[in-house]
Design an enzyme around this catalytic site. Structure first.
Site, short mmCIF file in Angstrom:
data_model
loop_
_atom_site.label_atom_id
_atom_site.label_comp_id
_atom_site.label_asym_id
_atom_site.label_seq_id
_atom_site.Cartn_x
_atom_site.Cartn_y
_atom_site.Cartn_z
N TYR A 1 9.72 -10.88 9.59
CA TYR A 1 9.27 -10.36 8.31
C TYR A 1 10.36 -9.47 7.74
CZ TYR A 1 4.33 -11.74 8.88
OH TYR A 1 3.16 -12.44 9.00
N ASP B 1 -1.44 -10.95 4.07
CA ASP B 1 -2.37 -10.15 3.28
C ASP B 1 -2.26 -10.46 1.80
OD1 ASP B 1 -3.00 -8.83 5.66
OD2 ASP B 1 -1.54 -7.24 5.30
#
Length: 263
Positions: free
Chosen positions: A111, A53
């Protein structure tokens, strides 16, 4: 004939509107393609392992490119970096086997979401952490307890954003570790793949647990509800980084996944 190369690309996400190329906004894919075409004018668009993103960082975005000649890997890396801005860099380049595609052949990702804690935000880390302004410490044991219902294969509809275009909300989450560090805490997520904003929504929900606004046992009900409104806020993008990707072992692109491969 073209020559495929696999790149490991790192970027500080604050200057990008995500990885995927866009018409008028800066992207990691766009910057890399522009650099490649400076000396390989006919090169096709680089293909990444997955989207990040706007504002999200990456240490290990895997990228497949094709060149018109057989470059020595270090010279290719140096040529690309010479044409890239300082907030995006090729960290490694290697020849790729024919038929390898990073997006299709990725089997697991890691992540890390970084939280800043304490009475004041560290200005040197402000671009890479979400600072929790709070006099009392977060209840890290409660947060660690809360993750148990999320592990395994589930419908994560409660933890996907409304714009998520994934065909299925079912994902496999191998683990969430909460690791305290200097001035903050890292939330380490490892899974087969992730929905849009999934890590950020889970993080926002766990922070609410850490603040005492949710009970640790409540996340099972949130998951079962399959309703985004039942989960917490979406944590801001600057704390999130794509740290590692594992690929199918048959391609020889790094170490095999500790969790095996998809069936």
């Amino acid at each position: 004939m073209t020559h495929p190369f696999f790149l490991t690309v790192a970027y500080a996400g604050g200057g990008f509107h995500g990885w995927q190329i866009q018409t008028s906004l800066r992207s990691g894919q766009g910057d890399l393609w522009k650099a490649l075409r400076a000396f390989e004018p006919a090169a096709p668009m680089p293909q990444g392992t997955g989207r990040t993103d706007a504002g999200v960082h990456a240490r290990a975005q895997g990228v497949l490119i094709h060149t018109s000649r057989a470059w020595e890997p270090y010279r290719l890396l140096a040529a690309l970096n010479a044409h890239l801005p300082k907030d995006i860099r090729v960290m490694q380049a290697r020849p790729a086997p024919e038929g390898f595609f990073p997006r299709q052949h990725a089997v697991a990702k890691r992540y890390i979401y970084r939280l800043g804690l304490g009475p004041a935000e560290d200005p040197l880390m402000a671009s890479y952490r979400w600072h929790i302004h709070r006099a009392a410490a977060l209840d890290l044991p409660a947060m660690a307890e809360a993750v148990a219902p999320l592990l395994g294969t589930h419908d994560f509809s409660s933890f996907r954003c409304t714009e998520c275009a994934a065909k299925s909300p079912v994902r496999t989450l191998h683990g969430i570790r909460i690791v305290p560090g200097d001035g903050g805490v890292d939330l380490i997520f490892e899974g087969s793949s992730f929905l849009m904003h999934q890590v950020r929504i889970v993080t926002g929900t766990l922070v609410e647990v850490g603040k005492g606004r949710r009970l640790p046992a409540s996340l099972g009900s949130v998951l079962a509800a399959r309703d985004r409104t039942q989960a917490g806020l979406t944590a801001p993008p600057e704390g999130l980084c794509l740290e590692k990707v594992w690929y199918e072992a048959r391609w020889g692109m790094g170490e095999p996944s500790p969790w095996g491969e998809r069936t």
